[in-house]
Design a protein around this motif. Structure first.
Motif, PDB file in Angstrom:
ATOM      1  N   LYS A  92      -3.951   8.409  -0.744  1.00  0.00           N
ATOM      2  CA  LYS A  92      -3.641   8.354   0.677  1.00  0.00           C
ATOM      3  C   LYS A  92      -3.387   6.907   1.093  1.00  0.00           C
ATOM      4  CE  LYS A  92      -6.414  12.431   1.806  1.00  0.00           C
ATOM      5  NZ  LYS A  92      -7.559  12.954   2.588  1.00  0.00           N
ATOM      6  N   PHE A  93      -2.639   6.753   2.177  1.00  0.00           N
ATOM      7  CA  PHE A  93      -2.242   5.415   2.598  1.00  0.00           C
ATOM      8  C   PHE A  93      -3.443   4.556   2.951  1.00  0.00           C
ATOM      9  CE2 PHE A  93      -0.721   2.236   5.629  1.00  0.00           C
ATOM     10  CZ  PHE A  93       0.352   1.705   4.929  1.00  0.00           C
ATOM     11  N   ASP A  94      -4.488   5.167   3.496  1.00  0.00           N
ATOM     12  CA  ASP A  94      -5.654   4.402   3.895  1.00  0.00           C
ATOM     13  C   ASP A  94      -6.698   4.279   2.784  1.00  0.00           C
ATOM     14  OD1 ASP A  94      -6.303   7.054   3.904  1.00  0.00           O
ATOM     15  OD2 ASP A  94      -7.461   7.000   5.769  1.00  0.00           O
ATOM     16  N   GLU A  95      -6.397   4.777   1.588  1.00  0.00           N
ATOM     17  CA  GLU A  95      -7.301   4.642   0.453  1.00  0.00           C
ATOM     18  C   GLU A  95      -6.941   3.405  -0.367  1.00  0.00           C
ATOM     19  OE1 GLU A  95      -8.336   9.374  -0.360  1.00  0.00           O
ATOM     20  OE2 GLU A  95      -6.986   8.287  -1.700  1.00  0.00           O
ATOM     21  N   ARG A  96      -7.907   2.948  -1.162  1.00  0.00           N
ATOM     22  CA  ARG A  96      -7.700   1.770  -1.996  1.00  0.00           C
ATOM     23  C   ARG A  96      -7.553   2.188  -3.452  1.00  0.00           C
ATOM     24  NH1 ARG A  96      -6.297  -2.494   1.270  1.00  0.00           N
ATOM     25  NH2 ARG A  96      -7.513  -2.340   3.191  1.00  0.00           N
ATOM     26  N   LEU A  97      -6.569   1.611  -4.115  1.00  0.00           N
ATOM     27  CA  LEU A  97      -6.258   2.009  -5.486  1.00  0.00           C
ATOM     28  C   LEU A  97      -7.423   1.737  -6.435  1.00  0.00           C
ATOM     29  CD1 LEU A  97      -4.203   3.088  -7.521  1.00  0.00           C
ATOM     30  CD2 LEU A  97      -3.256   0.767  -7.694  1.00  0.00           C
ATOM     31  N   SER A  98      -8.105   0.611  -6.259  1.00  0.00           N
ATOM     32  CA  SER A  98      -9.183   0.256  -7.181  1.00  0.00           C
ATOM     33  C   SER A  98     -10.412   1.140  -7.015  1.00  0.00           C
ATOM     34  CB  SER A  98      -9.585  -1.214  -6.985  1.00  0.00           C
ATOM     35  OG  SER A  98     -10.032  -1.440  -5.660  1.00  0.00           O
ATOM     36  N   ALA A  99     -10.452   1.953  -5.954  1.00  0.00           N
ATOM     37  CA  ALA A  99     -11.576   2.870  -5.748  1.00  0.00           C
ATOM     38  C   ALA A  99     -11.259   4.276  -6.235  1.00  0.00           C
ATOM     39  CB  ALA A  99     -11.953   2.909  -4.272  1.00  0.00           C
ATOM     40  N   ALA A 100     -10.126   4.464  -6.886  1.00  0.00           N
ATOM     41  CA  ALA A 100      -9.755   5.784  -7.400  1.00  0.00           C
ATOM     42  C   ALA A 100     -10.743   6.238  -8.466  1.00  0.00           C
ATOM     43  CB  ALA A 100      -8.345   5.740  -7.979  1.00  0.00           C
ATOM     44  N   ALA A 101     -10.969   7.563  -8.538  1.00  0.00           N
ATOM     45  CA  ALA A 101     -11.936   8.096  -9.502  1.00  0.00           C
ATOM     46  C   ALA A 101     -11.455   7.890 -10.936  1.00  0.00           C
ATOM     47  CB  ALA A 101     -12.178   9.576  -9.231  1.00  0.00           C
ATOM     48  N   GLN A 159     -11.025   0.274 -11.508  1.00  0.00           N
ATOM     49  CA  GLN A 159     -11.423  -0.895 -10.727  1.00  0.00           C
ATOM     50  C   GLN A 159     -10.675  -2.163 -11.148  1.00  0.00           C
ATOM     51  OE1 GLN A 159     -15.580  -1.536 -10.047  1.00  0.00           O
ATOM     52  NE2 GLN A 159     -16.060   0.637  -9.915  1.00  0.00           N
ATOM     53  N   THR A 160      -9.991  -2.115 -12.275  1.00  0.00           N
ATOM     54  CA  THR A 160      -9.192  -3.266 -12.707  1.00  0.00           C
ATOM     55  C   THR A 160      -7.870  -3.362 -11.960  1.00  0.00           C
ATOM     56  OG1 THR A 160      -8.170  -1.953 -14.477  1.00  0.00           O
ATOM     57  CG2 THR A 160     -10.177  -3.170 -15.018  1.00  0.00           C
ATOM     58  N   LEU A 161      -7.502  -2.329 -11.226  1.00  0.00           N
ATOM     59  CA  LEU A 161      -6.208  -2.298 -10.556  1.00  0.00           C
ATOM     60  C   LEU A 161      -6.220  -3.069  -9.241  1.00  0.00           C
ATOM     61  CD1 LEU A 161      -5.234   1.449 -11.097  1.00  0.00           C
ATOM     62  CD2 LEU A 161      -4.239  -0.549 -12.235  1.00  0.00           C
ATOM     63  N   SER A 162      -5.057  -3.575  -8.870  1.00  0.00           N
ATOM     64  CA  SER A 162      -4.838  -4.243  -7.594  1.00  0.00           C
ATOM     65  C   SER A 162      -5.838  -5.383  -7.394  1.00  0.00           C
ATOM     66  CB  SER A 162      -4.898  -3.219  -6.456  1.00  0.00           C
ATOM     67  OG  SER A 162      -4.431  -3.777  -5.246  1.00  0.00           O
ATOM     68  N   ALA A 163      -6.089  -5.759  -6.155  1.00  0.00           N
ATOM     69  CA  ALA A 163      -6.965  -6.906  -5.897  1.00  0.00           C
ATOM     70  C   ALA A 163      -8.436  -6.559  -6.056  1.00  0.00           C
ATOM     71  CB  ALA A 163      -6.709  -7.452  -4.485  1.00  0.00           C
ATOM     72  N   GLY A 164      -8.807  -5.276  -5.864  1.00  0.00           N
ATOM     73  CA  GLY A 164     -10.198  -4.876  -6.044  1.00  0.00           C
ATOM     74  C   GLY A 164     -10.956  -4.635  -4.757  1.00  0.00           C
ATOM     75  N   HIS A 165     -10.219  -4.481  -3.629  1.00  0.00           N
ATOM     76  CA  HIS A 165     -10.894  -4.310  -2.353  1.00  0.00           C
ATOM     77  C   HIS A 165     -11.724  -3.033  -2.317  1.00  0.00           C
ATOM     78  CE1 HIS A 165     -11.217  -3.188   1.948  1.00  0.00           C
ATOM     79  NE2 HIS A 165     -11.322  -4.479   2.144  1.00  0.00           N
ATOM     80  N   GLY A 166     -11.149  -1.926  -2.760  1.00  0.00           N
ATOM     81  CA  GLY A 166     -11.877  -0.662  -2.751  1.00  0.00           C
ATOM     82  C   GLY A 166     -13.054  -0.667  -3.697  1.00  0.00           C
ATOM     83  N   ALA A 167     -12.869  -1.262  -4.877  1.00  0.00           N
ATOM     84  CA  ALA A 167     -13.946  -1.302  -5.868  1.00  0.00           C
ATOM     85  C   ALA A 167     -15.121  -2.125  -5.367  1.00  0.00           C
ATOM     86  CB  ALA A 167     -13.406  -1.881  -7.182  1.00  0.00           C
ATOM     87  N   LEU A 168     -14.839  -3.170  -4.600  1.00  0.00           N
ATOM     88  CA  LEU A 168     -15.910  -4.025  -4.075  1.00  0.00           C
ATOM     89  C   LEU A 168     -16.907  -3.208  -3.261  1.00  0.00           C
ATOM     90  CD1 LEU A 168     -15.396  -7.512  -2.477  1.00  0.00           C
ATOM     91  CD2 LEU A 168     -16.779  -5.819  -1.314  1.00  0.00           C
ATOM     92  N   HIS A 227       0.825  -1.207   0.000  1.00  0.00           N
ATOM     93  CA  HIS A 227       0.000   0.000   0.000  1.00  0.00           C
ATOM     94  C   HIS A 227       0.860   1.257   0.000  1.00  0.00           C
ATOM     95  CE1 HIS A 227      -3.491  -2.496   1.870  1.00  0.00           C
ATOM     96  NE2 HIS A 227      -3.461  -2.580   0.559  1.00  0.00           N
ATOM     97  N   GLY A 228       2.000   1.197   0.663  1.00  0.00           N
ATOM     98  CA  GLY A 228       2.912   2.336   0.629  1.00  0.00           C
ATOM     99  C   GLY A 228       3.427   2.603  -0.777  1.00  0.00           C
ATOM    100  N   LEU A 229       3.741   1.540  -1.509  1.00  0.00           N
ATOM    101  CA  LEU A 229       4.200   1.690  -2.891  1.00  0.00           C
ATOM    102  C   LEU A 229       3.095   2.261  -3.773  1.00  0.00           C
ATOM    103  CD1 LEU A 229       6.515   1.287  -4.864  1.00  0.00           C
ATOM    104  CD2 LEU A 229       5.766  -1.090  -5.166  1.00  0.00           C
ATOM    105  N   GLN A 230       1.868   1.794  -3.573  1.00  0.00           N
ATOM    106  CA  GLN A 230       0.744   2.336  -4.346  1.00  0.00           C
ATOM    107  C   GLN A 230       0.532   3.821  -4.035  1.00  0.00           C
ATOM    108  OE1 GLN A 230      -2.670  -0.093  -3.491  1.00  0.00           O
ATOM    109  NE2 GLN A 230      -1.876  -1.892  -4.578  1.00  0.00           N
ATOM    110  N   SER A 231       0.651   4.185  -2.771  1.00  0.00           N
ATOM    111  CA  SER A 231       0.494   5.599  -2.393  1.00  0.00           C
ATOM    112  C   SER A 231       1.554   6.461  -3.047  1.00  0.00           C
ATOM    113  CB  SER A 231       0.571   5.743  -0.870  1.00  0.00           C
ATOM    114  OG  SER A 231      -0.440   5.004  -0.231  1.00  0.00           O
ATOM    115  N   LEU A 232       2.772   5.943  -3.099  1.00  0.00           N
ATOM    116  CA  LEU A 232       3.882   6.691  -3.685  1.00  0.00           C
ATOM    117  C   LEU A 232       3.715   6.861  -5.189  1.00  0.00           C
ATOM    118  CD1 LEU A 232       6.733   7.965  -3.330  1.00  0.00           C
ATOM    119  CD2 LEU A 232       7.671   5.671  -3.710  1.00  0.00           C
ATOM    120  N   LEU A 233       3.322   5.800  -5.860  1.00  0.00           N
ATOM    121  CA  LEU A 233       3.260   5.822  -7.326  1.00  0.00           C
ATOM    122  C   LEU A 233       2.001   6.511  -7.852  1.00  0.00           C
ATOM    123  CD1 LEU A 233       4.521   2.221  -8.206  1.00  0.00           C
ATOM    124  CD2 LEU A 233       5.841   4.338  -8.049  1.00  0.00           C
TER     125      LEU A 233
END
Length: 590
Positions: A65-74, A300-309, A55-61
């Motif tokens: 935010k660290f507590d946000e999920r990549l697959s839920a990004a707008a 929503q195709t990114l990462s495992a999909g936790h945020g998108a779920l 998650h730290g790598l995703q936040s950096l790239l």
């Protein structure tokens, strides 16, 4: 002369203590439970560390935010999506360097099925690094493979230090892997049944306490650190009625077909990529470019999909968009694994299952069959599709139960999961992990211990000094050397020691024989032989096929190595099988 009393060296005291602890570990279940607690704590800590790194790598790239999920990004900008290709290039170089020195990294299922719970630390570090990097740059894979690998490796290392038996090593490895999954989801029952169903391959009385202790400890450690688990915040709605249960059973069948389709697509993609002219070192980078295109279309195709779920259920997405996301996410997972990104399909299958469940509920409502709750259908679909891909019907059912605290929805999930599991087992026969092992040439279908059979080879079981005679010896000379009653069979060899056949002693004493004829004229089993590396299962099949009592064991150059009797093989198999059964029920201690 003065007697000097013997004093134990201070340096030997730790070794004596370690030896005493090892002895207790091998004879006491309580000590094994204590070791499982330590392993569970380590597994929970390792799961938190790996999750934080990814998650730290995703936040950096990606600037989230660290507590946000990549697959839920707008949205994902095209220039930002290039991190997938850049990460793929780094992964490709890393994998290329690894493959120059090592081949065939062993995972927890393979370690428990074939190697008695022995899982190498170096292999595990490599697998975890590849998985964290893959997930960290946004590839459509989950971290569950890394969690289980790290927890299993910690358990295997501890077990080797304590010199545990094979059976206890397998239990401890399962406890470590299950504890890591339990810590990741904050669900100890899910972790425990993951260990039983997927890593150990059976429910045994001797495994219950160690596995439970490890899983409970790992969850408590993760919570004490303050790490947020993979919480699936879906609230169950109305209790399903009889028609609802019937419809959810149909959802289980659909999920089984989709799960098999996903696994076959991954295998097809891997085969296509492997046979393509694309150099292995840049395959993940090419896959990253394709994933970048999908990410721009739908994050929503990114990462495992936790945020998108959670996003899809909270917003109430139209069915058409859900169908598009289902196709895109499936394609992203297939591309990720096919082009060389490392990871699992555990959470991805959970996300895909929620999409299938919501679509199923929407179609049922449109057809005026029954108004199913989208939340309930998402939960049931989540469990059923995960069972189809990962396996473990009780694992997924307990995940739903620990998520919702609702027994009725958990029961509906169990019904759908059992149908999905049965269909996949009957029509396909593999989970995702064992399917990939099958593609590598292995024959295992679960983590059930079959490694002990592979250690019992013809070379180890054979009689190494069988009676042997030259094939050109006359029958008269053969009678002189081997009187009736001296031996039942004699192996015949040529002048260079090469195998010619088996001479049944009684056949040399038949009436009307030409006593000057060479013994090889009466030789049998000329082509029916065993090789020294054949395991006991293959040896028993050979005896059944040839319908003979004894077979020669022949080396690679055709030389005679020994003789093996079917009666001995049968007794040895029964003895080892009985030992395995005693271990299963905890009765195999010294």
């Amino acid at each position: 002369m003065i007697d000097v009393p013997f004093v134990t060296s201070p340096r030997r005291a730790p070794m004596r203590l370690l030896t005493a602890i090892r002895r207790r570990m091998r004879t006491s279940e309580l000590w094994l439970i204590a070791l499982s607690v330590v392993v569970g704590a380590a597994a929970g800590l390792l799961a938190v560390v790996q999750s934080s790194l990814a998650h730290g790598l995703q936040s950096l790239l990606y600037g989230i935010k660290f507590d946000e999920r990549l697959s839920a990004a707008a949205q994902i900008a095209p220039i930002t999506a290039l991190w997938l290709a850049a990460g793929g290039l780094v992964l490709g170089l890393f994998t290329w360097l690894v493959q120059r020195r090592r081949s065939g990294l062993v995972d927890v299922v393979e370690a428990n099925a074939l190697y008695g719970g022995v899982l190498g630390l170096v292999d595990s570090i490599i697998v975890c690094a590849q998985t964290v990097l893959s997930n960290g740059v946004g590839a459509s894979v989950g971290l569950e493979a890394a969690y289980a690998q790290a927890g299993g490796a910690a358990a295997s290392w501890a077990g080797r230090q304590m010199k545990l038996r094979r059976h206890d090593m397998r239990i401890l490895l399962g406890a470590g892997a299950g504890a890591a999954i339990g810590a990741a989801f904050g669900a100890p029952l899910t972790g425990a049944f993951y260990a039983f169903e997927i890593v150990i391959g059976s429910y045994t009385p001797s495994a219950i306490a160690p596995v439970a202790a490890a899983c409970l400890t790992s969850v408590m450690v993760a919570k004490a650190i303050g790490a947020p688990p993979y919480s699936i915040e879906i609230a169950a709605q109305k209790t399903p009625d009889v028609l609802g249960y019937a419809l959810y059973s149909g959802l289980g069948l659909i999920c089984a077909l989709i799960g098999v389709g996903i696994m076959r697509l991954v295998a097809l993609a891997e085969r296509w990529v492997r046979t393509s002219p694309i150099p292995a070192v840049i395959r993940p980078a090419i896959g990253g470019l394709l994933l970048g295109v999908l990410a721009v279309i739908s994050p929503q195709t990114l990462s495992a999909g936790h945020g998108a779920l959670h996003l899809d259920l909270a917003v109430g997405v139209p069915l058409a968009i859900l169908a598009v996301v289902l196709v895109l996410k499936t394609l992203a997972s297939v591309i990720s694994l096919g082009f060389g990104f490392r990871g699992g399909l555990f959470f991805a299958s959970l996300f895909l299952g929620t999409l299938v469940g919501q679509l199923y509920a929407g179609v049922a409502d449109m057809a005026s069959i029954e108004k199913l709750s989208p939340e309930n259908a998402a939960l049931v679909g989540m469990g059923a599709l995960a069972v189809s891909v990962v396996g473990g019907p009780l694992t997924m059912s307990f995940l739903v139960l620990e998520t919702t605290r609702d027994f009725s929805v958990a029961a509906a999930t169990l019904a759908a999961a059992l149908i999905a599991s049965t269909v996949v087992r009957e029509r396909f026969g593999y989970s995702f992990s064992t399917w990939r092992l099958h593609l590598r040439g292995e024959t295992i279908r679960s983590a059930r211990d079959v490694g002990w059979m592979r250690t019992l080879t013809a070379g180890k079981m054979m009689r190494k000094d069988p009676p042997t005679a030259p094939a050109t010896i006359s029958l008269a000379e053969f009678r002189r050397r081997y009187p009736l009653g001296s031996t039942q069979r004699v192996l015949l060899a040529d002048e260079f020691g090469g195998y010619v056949g088996v001479m049944v002693t009684a056949s040399a004493y038949a009436d009307g024989l030409d006593l000057e004829a060479p013994a090889e004229t009466l030789a049998v089993s000329r082509e029916d032989v065993l090789s020294p590396e054949m395991d006991i299962e293959a040896v028993m099949r050979a005896f059944e096929t040839t319908e003979t009592d004894e077979l020669a064991v022949i080396g690679p150059e055709g030389q005679v190595l020994g003789l093996l009797a079917e009666a001995y093989v049968t007794r040895r198999y029964a003895s080892e099988l009985e030992k395995q059964q005693l271990d299963l029920y905890g009765e195999g201690k010294d």
